[in-house]
Every structure is written in C-alpha cells, then in structure tokens.
Design a protein around this motif. Sequence first.
Motif, PDB file in Angstrom:
ATOM      1  N   UNK A   9       0.843  -1.205   0.000  1.00 24.44           N
ATOM      2  CA  UNK A   9       0.000   0.000   0.000  1.00 24.44           C
ATOM      3  C   UNK A   9       0.878   1.256   0.000  1.00 24.44           C
ATOM      4  N   UNK A  56       2.391   1.636  -3.407  1.00 26.06           N
ATOM      5  CA  UNK A  56       1.398   2.154  -4.363  1.00 26.06           C
ATOM      6  C   UNK A  56       1.202   3.655  -4.190  1.00 26.06           C
ATOM      7  N   UNK A 107      -0.175   5.608  -7.360  1.00 31.69           N
ATOM      8  CA  UNK A 107      -1.281   4.751  -7.784  1.00 31.69           C
ATOM      9  C   UNK A 107      -2.469   4.884  -6.844  1.00 31.69           C
ATOM     10  N   UNK A 108      -2.168   5.232  -5.630  1.00 32.75           N
ATOM     11  CA  UNK A 108      -3.234   5.432  -4.649  1.00 32.75           C
ATOM     12  C   UNK A 108      -2.996   6.743  -3.931  1.00 32.75           C
ATOM     13  N   UNK A 109      -4.081   7.356  -3.523  1.00 32.69           N
ATOM     14  CA  UNK A 109      -3.975   8.604  -2.768  1.00 32.69           C
ATOM     15  C   UNK A 109      -3.955   8.286  -1.283  1.00 32.69           C
ATOM     16  N   UNK A 140      -0.689  10.760 -14.178  1.00 34.94           N
ATOM     17  CA  UNK A 140      -0.523   9.689 -15.173  1.00 34.94           C
ATOM     18  C   UNK A 140       0.746   9.915 -15.972  1.00 34.94           C
ATOM     19  N   UNK A 192       3.821   9.063 -14.047  1.00 37.36           N
ATOM     20  CA  UNK A 192       4.037   7.604 -14.004  1.00 37.36           C
ATOM     21  C   UNK A 192       4.548   7.097 -15.346  1.00 37.36           C
ATOM     22  N   UNK A 244      -2.250   1.980 -14.550  1.00 41.56           N
ATOM     23  CA  UNK A 244      -1.124   1.962 -13.604  1.00 41.56           C
ATOM     24  C   UNK A 244       0.198   2.363 -14.250  1.00 41.56           C
ATOM     25  N   UNK A 245       0.400   1.950 -15.510  1.00 41.89           N
ATOM     26  CA  UNK A 245       1.679   2.296 -16.137  1.00 41.89           C
ATOM     27  C   UNK A 245       1.629   3.681 -16.770  1.00 41.89           C
ATOM     28  N   UNK A 246       0.537   4.389 -16.538  1.00 43.85           N
ATOM     29  CA  UNK A 246       0.539   5.804 -16.876  1.00 43.85           C
ATOM     30  C   UNK A 246      -0.280   6.230 -18.079  1.00 43.85           C
ATOM     31  N   UNK A 247      -1.124   5.337 -18.595  1.00 44.00           N
ATOM     32  CA  UNK A 247      -2.001   5.770 -19.690  1.00 44.00           C
ATOM     33  C   UNK A 247      -3.228   6.428 -19.042  1.00 44.00           C
ATOM     34  N   UNK A 299     -10.216   4.707  -8.620  1.00 46.14           N
ATOM     35  CA  UNK A 299      -8.841   5.194  -8.490  1.00 46.14           C
ATOM     36  C   UNK A 299      -8.022   4.246  -7.602  1.00 46.14           C
ATOM     37  N   UNK A 300      -8.621   3.863  -6.493  1.00 46.94           N
ATOM     38  CA  UNK A 300      -7.902   2.959  -5.598  1.00 46.94           C
ATOM     39  C   UNK A 300      -8.059   1.518  -6.036  1.00 46.94           C
ATOM     40  N   UNK A 326      -5.769   0.539  -8.815  1.00 40.84           N
ATOM     41  CA  UNK A 326      -4.386   0.359  -8.390  1.00 40.84           C
ATOM     42  C   UNK A 326      -4.222  -0.973  -7.659  1.00 40.84           C
ATOM     43  N   UNK A 327      -5.219  -1.322  -6.899  1.00 42.09           N
ATOM     44  CA  UNK A 327      -5.085  -2.550  -6.105  1.00 42.09           C
ATOM     45  C   UNK A 327      -5.438  -3.792  -6.917  1.00 42.09           C
ATOM     46  N   UNK A 334      -4.319  -5.343  -9.206  1.00 46.31           N
ATOM     47  CA  UNK A 334      -3.157  -5.618 -10.035  1.00 46.31           C
ATOM     48  C   UNK A 334      -3.113  -7.087 -10.393  1.00 46.31           C
TER      49      UNK A 334
END
Lengths: 231, 194
Positions: A56, A59, A64-66, A88, A91, B105-108, B187-188, B191-192, B194
């Motif tokens: 976490x 991330x 990826x996470x706030x 984005x 990253x 995640x990889x930025x797109x 958003x979260x 990311x999780x 994955x």
Amino acid sequence: MPDNHSTSESALACADVWKVFRSGRAIVKAVQNASLTVQRGEVVCLRGPSGSGKSTLLSMMGGLERPTKGEISGLGKLYSQLTMFELSELRRRFFGFVFQELSLIPHLTAAENLVAPRLFQGFPRKLLTQQGEKLLEMVGLSHRATHYPRELSYGERQRVAIGRALANDPSIVFADEPTANLDNANVERLARVIEGLRMKRVTVLMVTHDNRIEGVASRFFSMNDGVLSED
Amino acid sequence: MSSRIVSSDILWYSWRSLTRRFGSNRAIYLCIGCAGMFVFSVTCLREMSMREIQEHFVQVSGGGDLSLLTRIVSWLGIAVSFLEAQLLLERAARDHFLEFGVLVNIGVPRGIVALVASTEYLGFVLVGGCVGITGGLVGIAMASLSASFVRPTIQQMGLASVYALGVPCAAVIPVGASLFYRLLAAREGTARAR
C-alpha cells in the motif's frame, strides 16, 4: 513535469502519511503516520510481514493510490497538487513498476509487453520492437520475443514485468516482490540490473522478503501493522 | 520523450486485441450477429410492407394490415439489439477491467484507456453487425428461391444494413462512458486490482 536531470537530490518523500480502508464497520489502518525520504540513486528495501502495509505504501509512493492523510512527493512534485492527467504522465514518463501480480497484457507478445509504457505515444513500431528486443536481451528472454504471456512460465513473465519497468528509462523504479518467482541465476541477473540502475542514479524502492536481493539495497525499512521504521 | 497520445496507436492496439481475442469473442460476434440479422430482416420487411409487399401481405393475412405490426416488431428488434450489444460489451469491459487497470497503472490516462476500449468494442460490434447483415442476405437469397417472395430493393437492404450496424454501434457510447466513470471511481480499486 520534472526534469530527469533535476538538481534536487530527494527523489521520493512522504510525510505523515496515513492510509485507512473502510469495509463496512471495519476500519483498517494500512499505513500509519509513515514518513520517508529517498534520495536519487538510492536503493531502498521495504520489509515486513504479509499484510503489514508495504504494498500500500509502495502504491501511494508510486502515485497509484492517494493517501487518506499526509503528503507524498516524487521528483519534486507534490502528488496532491497534480491533476489526474499530470500524475498519469509522471508515471508514464518517469516511473517504472513491477507489480506483485505481474499484470502483463494478454494479447501483446513479450516484446510488446515490454514497451507497453511507450504505447500510444507515436513511437515508430520498428523503434519499439528494437527497444523491446534489447530489453528482452537484458532480462535473458531474447528467444521469447514473440511469445504471449500465457506461453511463458511465471518466472519468465516476472522477467518481462521487470523489463517493462525499465522501458521508459525511468527515474524511479517501484518493485513489489520482484524476485518472488526467480531462480538464483535470475536473482543475480536482477541484482546486476539494479546495480546498473544505481550507477545511473535511478532510485529503486523495493518491497521484498528475499534476502538474495537485499544485498543491493542501501537502506532498509520495516513495516509492522502499518507502522514504518528504519532498520 | 513525447507525452502525446497518438490515435493510430490506439487503432493498432484495438486491432491487436480484437484479432488476438477473436476466439474468446466468437460468442459476442454471434449474439450481436443474431440480433443484427433480426434487425436487418425486420427492417427489410417493414420497408417492404410499406410499399410493394403491402398488397401481397394483405392478401396473405386475409385483409389485415401488417405495417403496424412490422413497425412494432422492428422497434422491438432495435431495442433488443441495442440492449443485447450493451450487455455483452459491459460484460467484456468487466472481464478486461484488470487489463485496463494495468494500462492506467503504467501511466495511460483513464480517458485514453476508455477510448481504447471503446474503439476495440466498436470493432466487436462491427464484426457482429457484418455477421448479422451476411446472415440477412443469405436469408433473402434463400427466400428468393420461392417464386412468391418479393425481394427487397437495394435501397431497402441498405437501410436495413445501416440499422443492423448502427444500432449495436450506438451501444458502445454508454459502455465507453460507464467504463470511463468506473475507472475514475476506481482510483484505488484499479491500483489494487493488479
């Protein structure tokens, strides 16, 4: 956007960061009051038991996470001040990720997966293919260029994922258990890659339980029940 | 390093995933194709019932006017085709959500990911629509063997093809929009996941 050759030494920083997940009435404090500064070119290793909040924190540091509370900055930019598009872009251009679940795109070949961060940006296909082949050579998978993820073993997929993290020539690499499925020879290969990154002043933040790779780290942090401490 | 997003790359990616997933997408093509064939046939019938075939149908049905019935069935077909295409695409979007999460995640940017998915799904429905039109044409060719069959004109078949292709294509718009908002809201989760 930050400059790759920024004079600022601090690559990553977080201050008083909290991450709280709510699931019904249950509240999980995944990260509690974590503060950490990572300099450019440092290789930092995050250790701790499963479920302690390492991934976490990784991330959040990777944008990826706030965080629920606290501030995080990468390459001199405060994430909270960036729009979603800017984050984005940060990253895409400056960060490389190795995810725990590898997350390769099933309908792209190994070589195409490697250059996935550079897709959609108008690079000539030939150039991308060349770069993909070069990265494949680096992770020892030249003979697998045209293979799809389902045709690769888990360890090979892991190596593709590692190569993908380096495709955009990143300033910071975030790796979550990068050696989980690698044999000794490939761990050594990865250690050499990380050494090479350190020489190029690339910052590496790595979550691992594996003492075979810990030798490359310059600093160690531990997490226990969401609490971060330096070893 | 360039940070702009290039449309030809989006098309390349969509084409790649469309062709590589052909096997697993056959059910989608067939279902959309069946709905398209139905829309195609009924639209032909409706157009014909309003013109040349009216008298023929009146005779066949013993004096009843079939134009209202074909109109109702036609709109029903259009609604079913739209909803079915939307349902299938929503399902595909759910199945591929993890992959979209990887791209995010990889930025797109999320909007681009939604656009990439929509372009790919437009490909799905175009293939499905073409299957439907082909089925409809084959049906007409077979029916033409009967002397009593009044063949639709090229114009009528053209209009039917527009419906058979256009209706499922329209279903891509809500799917793309809902995917975009899901990616925003997740958003979260993204990311999780994955």
